[in-house]
Scaffold this motif. Structure first.
Motif, short mmCIF file in Angstrom:
data_model
loop_
_atom_site.label_atom_id
_atom_site.label_comp_id
_atom_site.label_asym_id
_atom_site.label_seq_id
_atom_site.Cartn_x
_atom_site.Cartn_y
_atom_site.Cartn_z
N PHE A 59 0.70 -0.96 0.19
CA PHE A 59 0.00 -0.09 -0.13
C PHE A 59 1.16 1.55 -0.11
O PHE A 59 2.33 1.53 0.71
N HIS A 61 0.47 4.55 2.31
CA HIS A 61 -0.31 4.58 3.08
C HIS A 61 -1.32 6.93 3.04
O HIS A 61 -0.21 7.07 4.22
N GLY A 62 -1.56 6.48 2.51
CA GLY A 62 -1.98 7.96 2.37
C GLY A 62 -1.18 8.99 1.74
O GLY A 62 -1.00 8.49 0.42
N GLN A 167 -4.48 9.69 7.78
CA GLN A 167 -3.71 9.12 6.85
C GLN A 167 -4.35 9.28 5.44
O GLN A 167 -3.68 9.51 4.66
N ASN A 170 -5.72 5.61 1.30
CA ASN A 170 -4.62 4.69 0.80
C ASN A 170 -4.36 4.44 -0.55
O ASN A 170 -6.16 4.71 -1.21
N TYR A 171 -3.99 4.08 -0.98
CA TYR A 171 -3.83 3.28 -2.35
C TYR A 171 -3.06 2.56 -2.99
O TYR A 171 -2.49 1.55 -1.93
N SER A 382 5.06 7.99 8.98
CA SER A 382 4.51 7.43 8.17
C SER A 382 6.07 5.97 8.30
O SER A 382 6.47 5.37 7.45
N THR A 385 6.87 2.06 6.56
CA THR A 385 7.34 2.37 5.39
C THR A 385 7.48 2.55 3.73
O THR A 385 9.02 2.65 4.33
#
Length: 405
Positions: A59, A61-62, A167, A170-171, A382, A385
């Motif tokens: 992901f 994350h934000g 966050q 998400n993508y 973050s 990540t």
């Protein structure tokens, strides 16, 4: 090689590759990687046309500035994640906003706890086992499963900062994180299958020995996972005892990730994430039309070699979804145990009470000659990540370009 202009970077993960990209306009840069390919903990597998699975990081994350700007720069498409969160209890799936009872009260205690407090100490102080068994079990599952952390080591402040951070969206990267890795490694001199064993150094000169070769440079940037420094997998001469001691003050957890491709979907299409108390407790879906379910087993229970992992995952799914035929419905199953992965042996870092002071040590260059970077050395919003790794790698590259006198 000329030691006058050469920088060697150890590790071709996100931190090492972005540093190489940033430095290559001023220096001759060579990246040494122990594994057969670049990517580190971001490795996409393409089992069939039109299908990809993320064995590691999955992901974005934000609204993460470095990751998203690189994706845009490279023209790599990414998509917002949809789907609701569910809690599996007693054979039922229930949509949940907060899955830990007394969550707000717990956060209140966490926010006021002294900086040196571990999560285990906080639970023992406010939530005695006899009275709060269910809450302690939920907290333990979340800390170990999501943060990969030991309750008696992880910092309450670290968890509080992470759990209370909003966050945003998400993508997912449409064709996987490997597309970003391929962009970063473009035009970089990368030598794979080189396990660094020893670094001899003096100001302005380093000699690096792998299992079968020797390299020299004026500077070296070490971006290996933090546990490699904790275990002294690389020997330094002269030794760096303060840096080794600092590395041991940063938590390191591991994870087993399951990607199971089924012949048909036996789950509701609006499901995003499912949390449960099964042996493989966390599952999520991919896109609406995908037939892949991804499972996650993190923390101490994921450490070391394991047996019957696929069977255990299918058993967990059978109970969560009340579907006894999961084995018959399975098309392909991929299980990735990161604790046994060459050159990595784990998932990602987490904060212990002394981690921030430890990071201050590790991010201080040694004689403007030895530098360290990686997701474990990042301090920001973050942690754990790819963004953390990218931030640390870029920041350290800027230190190399502008050394402190």
């Amino acid at each position: 090689m000329s030691a006058q202009t050469t920088i060697i970077i150890i590790g071709a993960g996100a931190a090492g590759l972005i540093a190489a990209k940033e430095l290559s306009d001023q220096y001759k840069v060579t990246v040494l990687e122990a594994r057969p390919q670049a990517g580190g903990r971001t490795t996409t597998h393409y089992p069939a046309p039109g299908i990809h699975i993320e064995t590691g990081a999955e992901f974005v994350h934000g609204e993460l500035p470095i990751t998203l700007s690189l994706l845009k720069e490279a023209g790599i498409p990414y998509t917002p994640i949809n789907g609701d969160m569910y809690l599996a209890e007693n054979g039922e799936l229930k949509q949940e906003e907060a899955w830990i009872e007394d969550w707000d009260q717990l956060l209140g205690h966490m926010g006021k706890a002294p900086a040196a407090t571990t999560m285990q100490q906080l639970l023992d102080q406010y939530y005695p086992a006899a009275q709060y068994a269910a809450l302690r079990e939920h907290v333990s599952g979340y800390v170990e499963g999501y943060d990969l952390a030991d309750l008696d080591k992880v910092s309450v402040k670290y968890l509080y900062d992470e759990w209370t951070l909003e966050q945003g969206t998400n993508y997912r990267i449409d064709n996987g994180y490997t597309t970003l890795i391929n962009y970063l490694r473009k035009d970089i001199e990368l030598i794979t299958n080189q396990t660094v064993q020893h670094i001899s150094w003096e100001p302005g000169h380093v000699t690096i020995k792998t299992q079968d070769k020797t390299y020299t440079a004026s500077k070296v940037l070490i971006t290996v996972p933090i546990n490699m420094l904790q275990n002294e997998s690389i020997q330094f001469s002269p030794a760096l005892p303060a840096y080794t001691a600092a590395a041991k003050q940063i938590g390191w957890g591991t994870v087993i990730k399951f990607n199971l491709l089924f012949k048909q979907a036996f789950w509701k299409r609006d499901i995003g994430f499912v949390l449960s108390d099964e042996e493989v407790p966390v599952w999520w879906t991919q896109s609406e039309n995908s037939l892949v379910l991804t499972g996650w087993m993190g923390g101490p229970r994921a450490a070391g070699s394991q047996t019957d992992l696929l069977e255990r995952a299918l058993h967990a799914l059978a109970k969560i979804f009340n579907e006894p035929n999961t084995a018959e419905l399975l098309d392909q199953g991929f299980v990735h145990n990161w604790s046994t992965e060459q050159g990595i042996h784990g998932g990602y870092s987490y904060g212990m009470p002394s981690s921030e002071s430890a990071k201050a040590v590790l991010t201080t260059p040694v004689a403007n000659t030895l530098y360290f970077a990686g997701e474990a050395l990042y301090s920001g919003d973050s942690p754990g990540t790819v963004e953390a790794a990218l931030h640390s790698g870029r920041e350290t590259a800027h230190k190399i370009k502008s050394p402190q006198v």
